[in-house]
Design a protein around this motif. Structure first.
Motif, mmCIF file in Angstrom:
data_model
loop_
_atom_site.group_PDB
_atom_site.id
_atom_site.type_symbol
_atom_site.label_atom_id
_atom_site.label_comp_id
_atom_site.label_asym_id
_atom_site.label_seq_id
_atom_site.Cartn_x
_atom_site.Cartn_y
_atom_site.Cartn_z
ATOM 1 N N ARG A 165 25.191 19.642 84.355
ATOM 2 C CA ARG A 165 25.376 19.326 85.775
ATOM 3 C C ARG A 165 25.444 17.812 85.997
ATOM 4 N NH1 ARG A 165 22.453 23.569 88.230
ATOM 5 N NH2 ARG A 165 22.403 25.320 86.744
ATOM 6 N N PHE A 166 24.804 17.056 85.090
ATOM 7 C CA PHE A 166 24.784 15.602 85.230
ATOM 8 C C PHE A 166 26.021 14.953 84.624
ATOM 9 C CE2 PHE A 166 20.442 16.383 86.268
ATOM 10 C CZ PHE A 166 19.973 15.264 86.939
ATOM 11 N N GLU A 167 26.552 15.535 83.544
ATOM 12 C CA GLU A 167 27.613 14.878 82.775
ATOM 13 C C GLU A 167 28.853 14.517 83.601
ATOM 14 O OE1 GLU A 167 28.245 17.410 79.427
ATOM 15 O OE2 GLU A 167 26.559 16.588 78.303
ATOM 16 N N PRO A 168 29.353 15.422 84.485
ATOM 17 C CA PRO A 168 30.585 15.077 85.225
ATOM 18 C C PRO A 168 30.394 13.957 86.242
ATOM 19 C CG PRO A 168 30.152 17.457 85.282
ATOM 20 C CD PRO A 168 28.920 16.794 84.779
ATOM 21 N N VAL A 169 29.152 13.675 86.629
ATOM 22 C CA VAL A 169 28.928 12.699 87.714
ATOM 23 C C VAL A 169 28.123 11.487 87.259
ATOM 24 C CG1 VAL A 169 29.065 14.481 89.491
ATOM 25 C CG2 VAL A 169 26.831 13.921 88.513
ATOM 26 N N ARG A 170 27.787 11.449 85.984
ATOM 27 C CA ARG A 170 26.909 10.363 85.534
ATOM 28 C C ARG A 170 27.537 8.989 85.756
ATOM 29 N NH1 ARG A 170 23.464 9.881 79.858
ATOM 30 N NH2 ARG A 170 22.308 8.013 80.506
#
Length: 594
Positions: free
Chosen positions: A126-131
């Motif tokens: 969930r974090f990877e696309p928006v990091r």
């Protein structure tokens, strides 16, 4: 007796944790299931892990005043991480496990988190696309590493050199942020409710005063609701720190029944849907033997007035003898079967519960009571565990004030009230008046004894085409007393009359269907069956009897698919998302009026 504010003067959560560890060092603090086996940590082991993980957080660059975002199921590691963050002067912030990447981006960005810790690959994804859109978020760690790349692991945190907990705790201040609780966002972007150490400790001490026992040491509680919600945070995490509770962590709310059977809780908090499902499951099981079901129901009805008298300490010797007989032959075995036989305190909150359902539990010996609170008052505003009045949420908690404003809104004031919304002075000014009154957004009434009755959310009142103001929550609670109905949503804003969507209960509906020769039908097929519709329609007059003609639900649309928490239809604590319900079922709603 000294006041609560005097007793918590100068204290912090970190310091209180160390006081509890000193008293309860060898007591079991945290329990969890690992496959078929159980694991546990004592308070001494808990403290040792906190010292090491705090050292690990410092090694990862966390400093005083930083914010750490946590995303994980209920686990023992959460408790350690939360306290460890406080020990280094940071603020731990838990976010809902259902948060999509865009929500993760908003929440982690809004609070300015410098570090994230997630449970596993699923949450890391969930974090990877928006990091890349979170420049403040320097590093992300994972409890159980998988195939996705993380910056550090739980094992690395634990392997760090321990800090001096006494010295670390001494640096804290009661005004420091303990956490930020994000609102569910049903009326706009989520707001960050800033909760201080003194807010938390005041509520923990007020709760201690309200318990039927003074010493909570070793009392068993199950942690199973989202830690992003103030109710679970206060009931299990902060309650443990202040009172030495033994916490069993349950990773999925749907597993609560099996965990009750294994853990035999002394204290159990549940949103109304949890209690509704327990009731429906038992009713469904009893339905297999209609004669036994009728006898049990008869016993419950006989017990209800006795249960209320017992709650007030006013039961006669004859009533107590009747209760003892009913308990031996009917109720005690059922409580044992449900794993509720050692309950001393059962609490419902976060949404209204039908008074008749509350009395059903009281009748079978489950000491349930209704609490009222919100994130902005640290989860506790009104409550009493005994001397209950069904349909009310009790009187103001000790050391606080509750009043009704001129427009009927419930307002409160006291040391439990939050310090404001994070980086949102405009919303803070809307919620907090200059003289300290918190405006709850709920409409309510106070009786002569100071017991509060919630009428409805100020912004959710239905205003019919005829101009009548109606409480949907009260109608929905009544509709759920129809045995076949598990969930309900009242409809009627700017409509000529009030209607409702009702969802078949997945436990009682199949049992009813089997009794009526419809056992081969699915819930969706049952929802369309004329016999089922007739059964529900036939019960409408009875459950609407307490409402006047303008308020009553006139028509219902029966649905077969259960509404799940943490979805477009329900919040994580099973409150209705009315806009979502109206949008999703627009065609079904229109059919009720054409």
């Amino acid at each position: 007796m000294t006041s609560i504010t005097d007793r918590i003067e100068g204290k912090t959560i970190a310091g209180t944790f160390l006081d509890t560890v000193a008293t309860c060092r060898d007591d079991v603090a945290l329990r969890w299931k690992d496959g078929d086996d159980w694991g546990e940590w004592t308070f001494g082991e808990y403290a040792d892990l906190v010292a090491r993980v705090a050292g690990g957080l410092k090694a990862q660059g966390v400093k005083r005043g930083d914010r750490v975002v946590l995303m994980m199921r209920n686990s023992p590691q959460f408790h350690v991480l939360d306290v460890a963050a406080l020990m280094v002067g940071a603020t731990p912030i838990s976010i809902y496990n259902s948060s999509a990447p865009d929500q993760v981006e908003y929440l982690a960005g809004h609070c300015g988190a410098v570090l994230g810790i997630v449970e596993d690959d699923g949450f890391l994804a969930r974090f990877e696309p928006v990091r890349a859109n979170l420049p403040a978020l320097q590093r992300i760690g994972v409890i159980r590493p998988g195939e996705r790349a993380a910056d550090f692991s739980w094992d690395e945190l634990v392997a760090a050199d321990p800090i001096d907990l006494e010295a670390a705790a001494a640096e804290g201040d009661p005004s420091d942020l303990a956490t930020v609780i994000y609102t569910s966002g049903t009326t706009g972007p989520p707001k960050g409710v800033m909760i201080s150490n003194s807010n938390v400790l005041f509520v923990a001490e007020a709760t201690r005063e309200l318990m039927p026992f003074h010493d909570g040491r070793g009392k068993r509680v199950i942690s199973y609701l989202p830690m992003a919600h103030i109710a679970e945070r206060a009931a299990s995490h902060y309650g443990q720190i202040a009172q030495g509770l033994q916490v069993t962590t349950c990773p999925e709310p749907g597993q609560i029944a099996s965990y009750c059977a294994a853990a035999r809780p002394n204290i159990l908090f549940g949103v109304p849907r949890v209690w509704e499902k327990i009731n429906a499951g038992l009713s469904g099981a009893l339905a297999a033997d209609p004669e036994k079901a009728a006898q049990f129901a008869e016993g419950v009805e006989a017990s209800k007035p006795i249960a209320l008298a017992r709650s007030w300490g006013e039961a006669t010797d004859e009533q107590l003898a009747t209760w003892a007989f009913l308990d031996d032959v009917a109720f005690k075995p059922v409580r044992g079967l449900l794993g509720l036989d050692e309950l001393e305190v059962a609490v419902t909150g976060a949404a209204p519960i039908p008074p008749d359902l509350l009395m059903w539990f009281r009748a079978i010996g489950v000491p349930i009571s209704e609490v009222y609170g919100m994130s902005e008052n640290t989860g506790l505003m009104t409550w009493t565990s005994e001397r209950i009045k069904p349909g009310t949420v009790g009187p103001a908690c000790p050391g606080t004030e509750v009043a009704i404003a001129e427009d009927g809104e419930v307002i409160c004031r006291g040391p439990h009230v939050f310090s404001g919304y994070l980086d949102d002075p405009e919303k803070t000014d809307e919620a907090l008046s200059a003289d300290g009154w918190l405006h709850t957004g709920d409409i309510g009434e106070l009786d002569d004894d100071g017991y509060l009755k919630i009428v409805d959310r100020k912004k959710e009142l239905i205003i019919t085409a005829g101009g009548k103001n109606i409480s949907p929550a009260n109608l929905e609670a009544a509709l759920k007393m129809i045995p076949l109905v598990g969930q309900a949503a009242a409809i009627g804003d700017q409509r000529p009359f009030v209607s409702a969507l009702v969802v078949l209960d997945p436990d009682t509906a199949p049992a009813w269907a089997a009794q009526h020769g419809l056992g081969d039908l699915s819930l969706a097929e049952l929802a369309d069956h004329p016999d089922v519709i007739a059964e529900i329609d036939g019960s409408l007059d009875e459950v609407m009897a307490d409402f006047n003609n303008a308020e009553r639900v006139k028509k219902v649309k029966v649905l077969g698919e259960e509404w799940l928490p943490d979805s477009d239809l329900l919040t994580p604590t099973s409150k209705l998302k009315r806009r979502g319900v109206n949008a999703h079922f627009a065609a079904e709603i229109e059919s009720l009026y054409t």
